[in-house]
Structure formats: structure tokens, C-alpha cells
Design an enzyme around this catalytic site. Structure first.
Site, PDB file in Angstrom:
ATOM      1  N   SER A 113     108.034  35.158  55.560  1.00 44.76           N
ATOM      2  CA  SER A 113     108.038  35.218  54.104  1.00 44.76           C
ATOM      3  C   SER A 113     107.174  36.370  53.627  1.00 44.76           C
ATOM      4  CB  SER A 113     107.528  33.895  53.518  1.00 44.76           C
ATOM      5  OG  SER A 113     108.385  32.835  53.885  1.00 44.76           O
ATOM      6  N   HIS A 118     108.731  50.068  48.913  1.00 44.83           N
ATOM      7  CA  HIS A 118     108.438  51.443  49.333  1.00 44.83           C
ATOM      8  C   HIS A 118     109.103  52.369  48.317  1.00 44.83           C
ATOM      9  CE1 HIS A 118     107.180  49.790  53.199  1.00 44.83           C
ATOM     10  NE2 HIS A 118     108.318  49.114  53.216  1.00 44.83           N
ATOM     11  N   CYS A 141     111.202  31.796  53.513  1.00 49.58           N
ATOM     12  CA  CYS A 141     111.619  30.741  54.434  1.00 49.58           C
ATOM     13  C   CYS A 141     111.284  29.408  53.786  1.00 49.58           C
ATOM     14  CB  CYS A 141     110.901  30.890  55.771  1.00 49.58           C
ATOM     15  SG  CYS A 141     111.450  29.714  57.019  1.00 49.58           S
TER      16      CYS A 141
END
Length: 264
Positions: A113, A118, A141
Site C-alpha cells: 500500500s 514523479h 491492499c
């Protein structure tokens, strides 16, 4: 709003992994090399690691996740990255808990998780085009859904073009032993976009339902040249200049949207 399937009684933890990926583009025209560099500097300052950290922290709050750790970095000459590890479980404050350790459930989440971003500012060496790309990944998750952050992320960035991928992997088992490979209803990422966003963007889907893979790409419907000019106004340009710049920008948008060169 993510619509869950009827509540399931699970055996142990919900092991489904849900991953949402964005490629968000901002396109601009800057006439001179100096203007293009100022655009890069502007983007680099506007979307530095501190600002991106705040955006991702807001995402964690929106999806109902707890933050475990934050790593961030500004790059030279440009660009930035931020990674946040998240979990469903509340985080134990080690200072308050003394020697108490973070629970196994939290540690188990740390490799699955996360939220990352970026940035990639760049310019064309001759034609005046400058672009900014932000790649964002939200992977969870458990019952947390990254789809809740869709609208916020699109509105938070200068989104001329947005490419989105969503997939669900793994399975969770109910108390009768039956495996469930998805725990919510979906036939398109578009289901989770606001009416305001839908009204402003042209959208195109490629979905593989049997594999729980959903892909949506979109770009702004309306083209306003002033919105794409950096440090310039369309009224100050000649008709010929406007037509040339508009053609360059529209080609750039089409190529980024389709993911291939169209002029060759």
C-alpha cells in the site's frame, strides 16, 4: 462513490490489491528558449516535493488510509518525487507507546500500500512546446479504494490530458472458502468521475472486464489558445502566428493522447 458488493464475511484479511495509475500532462507554448526555461522553473517551483507531499497526504485522507512513512526528493535540474507508505490500520506512535511495536497488520501493508508521484518537465528544442508530466500511483491492499481520490487528483494538477489505469489483483476468501477476485462494482473508471470533469473532457475507454483491467484516457474538449501560452496573449500575435502555434499545440495534444507520433 465506490459501490461495494453485498457485505462478505471474510476468512482473515481482505487480500485484494487495487492499483490506480495516472499520467497527467500539462502542455504549453513558450516562444523563446528563455521563456521555456522560465516555464520549467515555474513548474518546478509549483510542483516541488513539498507541494506534492501535501497533495498525496490529502489523497491518503480522502481514501481513509493511515500514513506510515513519507520520502520526498527534489531533483537537479528539475523534477520531484514523493513516496508515502500507507495502511488501513491506525499507526502506533512509538514515542507514546514506548517499546511497543507497530502491529503485524501494518508491517504487512508496507510493501503493498503506497502512493507515489514523479514529475517530468521537458521542452522541445526548436518548436516552443513545453510539457509537464506527473505520474501518480495509488496502490492499496484491503478494503481501501484508490478510486475515491480520482477527482481530487485531476483537479489538483494542470490536467490537459489524463491517462488512467485501474486494476484489481489477488483474491480474498470468504468464510465458506469461496474466492472473490473483486469486491466492488465497476464497468469503467468513468463511473467514478464527477459530472463537472465529465463535462469538460473527451473520454475513451479500453477495458478488459474478465481480467479486472480498466483504462480511460481523456483530454480537454475546449481549446483556448490563451490557456496554453506562457507569458503571452493570443491577441498580441498575428493571425499566421496563432494558426501555427495552435496547430503545433493540437498535434502535441493528439500525440500525447494517442501515445504515438502522428506527424511522421
Amino acid at each position: 462513490m465506490v459501490k461495494p458488493l453485498p457485505r462478505l464475511r471474510l476468512q482473515g484479511f481482505n487480500n485484494l490489491t487495487k492499483a490506480l495509475s495516472f499520467n497527467i500532462y500539462d502542455v504549453c507554448y513558450a516562444r523563446t528558449e528563455e521563456e521555456r526555461q522560465r516555464y520549467i522553473d515555474y513548474i518546478d517551483e509549483r510542483y516541488d516535493a513539498d507541494r506534492l507531499t501535501q497533495i498525496l497526504t490529502d489523497v491518503a485522507e480522502i481514501i481513509g488510509a493511515n500514513i506510515l512513512n513519507i520520502a520526498r526528493q527534489d531533483y537537479d535540474p528539475q523534477g520531484a518525487s514523493v513516496t508515502i507508505l500507507i495502511s488501513e490500520e491506525p499507526v502506533i506512535d512509538k514515542k507514546q507507546a514506548g517499546k511497543e511495536l507497530i502491529s503485524d497488520a501494518v508491517v504487512a501493508h508496507m510493501d503493498k500500500s503506497h502512493i507515489t508521484v514523479h514529475t517530468y518537465p521537458e521542452t522541445h528544442p526548436q518548436e516552443g512546446i513545453a510539457t509537464f508530466r506527473a505520474d501518480i500511483d495509488v496502490a492499496t491492499c484491503g478494503v481501501i479504494s484508490p478510486l475515491k481520490a480520482l477527482n481530487y487528483l485531476i483537479e489538483s494538477l494542470e490536467s490537459d490530458i489524463v491517462i488512467m489505469d485501474y486494476r484489481v489483483r489477488g483474491f480474498t476468501r470468504d468464510v465458506k472458502g469461496k474466492k472473490h477476485f473483486i469486491d466492488h462494482k465497476i464497468n469503467s473508471i468513468q463511473n467514478f468521475l464527477s459530472k463537472s470533469i465529465k463535462s469538460r473532457y473527451e473520454m475513451f475507454d479500453v477495458n478488459v472486464y474478465q481480467e479486472n483491467i480498466f483504462h480511460t484516457k481523456m483530454h480537454l474538449k475546449d481549446f483556448d489558445l490563451d490557456q496554453y501560452l506562457f507569458e503571452e496573449k493570443a491577441r498580441n500575435l498575428s493571425f499566421k502566428e496563432r494558426m501555427k502555434i495552435e496547430a503545433l499545440l493540437k498535434l502535441e495534444i493528439e500525440e500525447l493522447f494517442h501515445g504515438r507520433n502522428l506527424a511522421e
